[in-house]
Structures are given as C-alpha cells and as structure tokens.
Enzyme design. Structure first.
Site, mmCIF file in Angstrom:
data_model
loop_
_atom_site.group_PDB
_atom_site.id
_atom_site.type_symbol
_atom_site.label_atom_id
_atom_site.label_comp_id
_atom_site.label_asym_id
_atom_site.label_seq_id
_atom_site.Cartn_x
_atom_site.Cartn_y
_atom_site.Cartn_z
ATOM 1 N N GLY A 1 0.828 -1.216 0.000
ATOM 2 C CA GLY A 1 0.000 0.000 0.000
ATOM 3 C C GLY A 1 0.856 1.256 0.000
ATOM 4 C CG ASP A 2 3.286 2.142 3.341
ATOM 5 O OD1 ASP A 2 2.382 2.944 3.612
ATOM 6 O OD2 ASP A 2 3.711 1.305 4.144
#
Length: 199
Positions: A146-147
C-alpha cells in the site's frame, strides 16, 4: 502503540515541517503514536494549508476523515477501510466508485482505492474515474504494498502531471512490491507497468 514521543520532539518535527513549501511532497501515513495528540495530522495540514505542498494521507477512519477539510492531494483507503467509513461492504471496483466520490466531495482531491486481487480505482481531480484489474503475478509479501502504491502514484504524478500515468505507476509499484520479498526495484516496477499498458 509506537514509542513515547516528547513534546520537545513533536515541536522539532513541526519546525522541520514548517520549512515545506510549493511543490514539496509530504506523506502522512499510518496511526499516530499514543503519546501524540490525536489531531496531529490536522495540525500539520492546518500549518501547511495554502502553501502548495502535495500531501498524501494513508490512514484509517477518523484520522482520514478529519483531514478532508484541508484538501489533501491524495488519500488511499483500501476497499475495506472505505466500506468501514460508510458502514457497507465493497467487493467490486464498480461498488467503490460512489463512496470514493463522496470522500472527494468531502475534500480530498484524488481518492485512490486499493483492492488487492480486485485491482484499484482512482477518482481523479480531473473529474475522471480510472480503474484497472490487478496485474498478474504471485503474491510473495504484501507488507509495504500500500505504501509503495502511494509512492508510485506520487512519483508518477510528479514526473508527468498526468493522472492515468500516476494511477498506473501506483498500481505497478504496489503490485511489484507484493510480488517481491522486499520493496520492488525500478526494473520490477517497470515490468509490471508494461503489463498494465497491454490490458
């Protein structure tokens, strides 16, 4: 819970952030340590309001909702987090669109919704809805995907100021990281990006 952070250290952080200006990028990601005030993200965005800083926020429920009045450049809930905000279950790309648009109406400029194996959706500041299925590959390690997606989107946008390109770079970086033991390398991201162009 995170470490205990003293008021002195919080002030030091705020002083450093106060140096940010037009064209700089700031990521506000994850939960806030228990020793810091709950409104830390709001305070940061309030301080930087109107300075032309691109702020990307990747946080859950209240933390996310509370920053919307400051018009973050990008927010990235996943479909479960988005569903939790509106007390519903969202399983398809089509189903996330109206709820992501609500977050945009509440203040976010761009809303990027990650959906693991279902792909992703972007409600762009240009008024367009972009969606794509998940690239083909073997999930090796989802930690940091996600990052990586947020980083890929911002890198893509900074490079070309084009939302479709930024969206595809976000998916490529997130997926390439999920397909790798560690964070993805540039060649790995480029390989997934090329796959997206063939869809």
């Amino acid at each position: 819970m995170g470490p205990k952070i003293s008021e002195e250290k919080v002030k030091l952080l705020m002083d450093k952030l106060d140096a940010l200006g037009k064209g700089d990028v700031l990521f506000l990601s994850g939960s806030i340590p228990a020793s810091m005030p709950d409104d830390a993200y709001q305070k940061i965005m309030e301080m930087l309001d109107g300075r032309g800083v691109y702020i990307a926020v990747d946080a859950t429920k209240e933390l996310l909702l509370n920053v919307l009045p400051y018009h973050p450049f990008l927010i990235k809930p996943n479909n479960h987090e988005l569903g939790e905000i509106f007390n519903t279950q969202l399983r398809t790309r089509e189903s996330v669109v109206p709820y992501a648009q609500k977050l945009q109406e509440m203040g976010a400029q761009n809303v990027l919704v990650s959906m693991a194996g279902e792909g992703a959706v972007l409600i762009g500041a240009d008024g367009n809805v972009y969606e794509a299925p998940a690239p083909k590959g073997t999930l090796v390690n989802g930690v940091g995907a996600g990052d990586s997606m947020v980083a890929g989107f911002m890198a893509g946008y900074m490079e070309k100021q084009d939302y479709r390109y930024a969206f595809h770079m976000g998916i490529a970086a997130g997926s390439a990281s999920a397909f790798s033991e560690y964070l993805a390398t540039k060649p790995e991201i480029e390989k997934v990006y090329r796959q997206l162009q063939q869809v």
